[in-house]
Scaffold this motif. Sequence first.
Motif, PDB file in Angstrom:
ATOM      1  N   ILE A   1       0.824  -1.214   0.000  1.00 46.78           N
ATOM      2  CA  ILE A   1       0.000   0.000   0.000  1.00 46.78           C
ATOM      3  C   ILE A   1       0.857   1.263   0.000  1.00 46.78           C
ATOM      4  CG2 ILE A   1      -1.831   1.245   1.245  1.00 46.78           C
ATOM      5  CD1 ILE A   1      -2.531  -1.486   2.553  1.00 46.78           C
ATOM      6  N   PHE A   2       2.025   1.199   0.624  1.00 47.03           N
ATOM      7  CA  PHE A   2       2.871   2.377   0.803  1.00 47.03           C
ATOM      8  C   PHE A   2       4.295   2.137   0.333  1.00 47.03           C
ATOM      9  CE2 PHE A   2      -0.344   2.795   4.169  1.00 47.03           C
ATOM     10  CZ  PHE A   2      -0.725   4.127   4.045  1.00 47.03           C
ATOM     11  N   ASN A   3       4.929   3.210  -0.120  1.00 44.61           N
ATOM     12  CA  ASN A   3       6.386   3.262  -0.185  1.00 44.61           C
ATOM     13  C   ASN A   3       6.869   3.746   1.176  1.00 44.61           C
ATOM     14  OD1 ASN A   3       6.796   2.556  -2.972  1.00 44.61           O
ATOM     15  ND2 ASN A   3       5.998   4.586  -3.517  1.00 44.61           N
ATOM     16  N   ILE A   4       7.822   3.037   1.747  1.00 41.65           N
ATOM     17  CA  ILE A   4       8.286   3.360   3.101  1.00 41.65           C
ATOM     18  C   ILE A   4       9.708   3.909   3.019  1.00 41.65           C
ATOM     19  CG2 ILE A   4       8.664   2.490   5.431  1.00 41.65           C
ATOM     20  CD1 ILE A   4       6.740   0.202   4.764  1.00 41.65           C
ATOM     21  N   ASN A   5       9.883   5.164   3.467  1.00 45.09           N
ATOM     22  CA  ASN A   5      11.182   5.824   3.400  1.00 45.09           C
ATOM     23  C   ASN A   5      11.607   6.319   4.782  1.00 45.09           C
ATOM     24  OD1 ASN A   5      11.132   5.639   0.481  1.00 45.09           O
ATOM     25  ND2 ASN A   5       9.667   7.339   0.508  1.00 45.09           N
ATOM     26  N   THR A   6      12.860   6.732   4.878  1.00 48.22           N
ATOM     27  CA  THR A   6      13.374   7.376   6.082  1.00 48.22           C
ATOM     28  C   THR A   6      14.100   8.651   5.674  1.00 48.22           C
ATOM     29  OG1 THR A   6      15.422   6.080   5.964  1.00 48.22           O
ATOM     30  CG2 THR A   6      13.644   5.205   7.351  1.00 48.22           C
ATOM     31  N   ALA A   7      14.481   9.456   6.640  1.00 52.24           N
ATOM     32  CA  ALA A   7      15.229  10.688   6.375  1.00 52.24           C
ATOM     33  C   ALA A   7      16.326  10.831   7.425  1.00 52.24           C
ATOM     34  CB  ALA A   7      14.300  11.895   6.390  1.00 52.24           C
ATOM     35  N   SER A   8      17.228  11.747   7.170  1.00 53.31           N
ATOM     36  CA  SER A   8      18.356  11.949   8.082  1.00 53.31           C
ATOM     37  C   SER A   8      18.011  12.960   9.172  1.00 53.31           C
ATOM     38  CB  SER A   8      19.568  12.461   7.296  1.00 53.31           C
ATOM     39  OG  SER A   8      19.250  13.689   6.662  1.00 53.31           O
ATOM     40  N   SER A   9      18.846  12.993  10.205  1.00 50.89           N
ATOM     41  CA  SER A   9      18.649  13.917  11.318  1.00 50.89           C
ATOM     42  C   SER A   9      18.768  15.363  10.833  1.00 50.89           C
ATOM     43  CB  SER A   9      19.703  13.655  12.400  1.00 50.89           C
ATOM     44  OG  SER A   9      19.676  14.672  13.371  1.00 50.89           O
TER      45      SER A   9
END
Length: 412
Positions: A231-239
């Motif tokens: 259902i989703f694209n799952i991403n992260t980001a940096s501090s």
Amino acid sequence: MEMNNYFLQEHSKNTPNRWPYCELGSLTEKVGSGITPKGGERVYKKEGRFFIRSQNVGWGKLILNDVKFIDDLTHSKFPSTEIQTNDVLLNITGASIGRSTIANKTIEGGNVNQHVCIIRVKKHILYANFLNQVILSNYVQKQINSFQAGGNRQGINFEQIKHLVVPLPSLAEQKAIAEALSDVDELISSLEALIEKKKAIKQGVMQELLAGKRRLPGFSGKWNKKSIEEIFNINTASSKSRYITEGGKYLIIDMGSISKNGELIPSKQTNYSGDFLMIGDLVMPKDDIGGGKIIGKTAYIDKNDEYVAGDHIFILKSKFGESRFFHYLINSFEINNRVRKKVIGSAQLGISKNSIKEEILTFPDLNEQEAISDLIDSLESEINKIYKKTEKIKLIKQGMMQELLSGRIRLV
């Protein structure tokens, strides 16, 4: 008590009608707290005499949903701390210092622990409900804060309480002021009760609709099952810690920006213009140092180019469907409970991306997703309107307190 001499002098000259101001000790029969019985939780009973602790004393109200009880034998060991109707109960230690309320007939005959002070007034000169309103006012709260200046607000002692400076109009005027402010308190309490009732209704509606146990009119058919990864694209980001700027144009969203109820509560500002979150994105804390209660909860992004993604979160961008519906669904007890069972760690808790990706969601077609989301949104909007009204009335009461307790407006 130089600080309290200052309060006496300042308010004597600033009070238009020259009310007398007295130290509280001269107006009371009793100022004292209790003790916690030896044995801790083992001493508490399912029923008996009320045992009032600091968490039971709110800002002008009793909070009895987590109250403890003791038996007559335990009570007999410290009779001097027995509560009488119209005692003023004041929290004197910890983060809740300064909270006060009035003892009613429900808790009469009970006891307080060492964190709660009983103030028993001389009835021929001081009206207990008036004193309670005075203690809750900025005037006395400033005095309480002054005792803690330079410290860590660990506690105030009986002598400091006795040296609190309070206004002393006539008994008739005390009662008139207390009744006027109590009327506003009753209105606030009724609105707060209405909010809780609306929240319970919303919760019940959500549980039925999000599980498919209840269908909205015009909808039928089998629901679909897919993993979050589908259902989703799952991403992260940096501090973005090094980009924090007081007064910045944007708000950083990291694990501390999402409440355990799935609400956005950002506080860090930045001028960093990248990693923007977009309307419809969901943000989910993947780490937590506060017991793991926020892990797996999602918050819905409702504005473009205002929020910048930080670290310790997953960013869920929907491939299809109504992301508001999935926000509510993931935050539901059943789904969130399953997600939190996958949390690992000790000092810092966390959940892996794979654990989130594999979670299975059951959902209807797009039209029904939108209809369910609209209904839940309308219920939330109704609650927010009542909340804003309540906060407005609280501000009005603060203004009333300043005018009435200073004598600038007279009721008698």
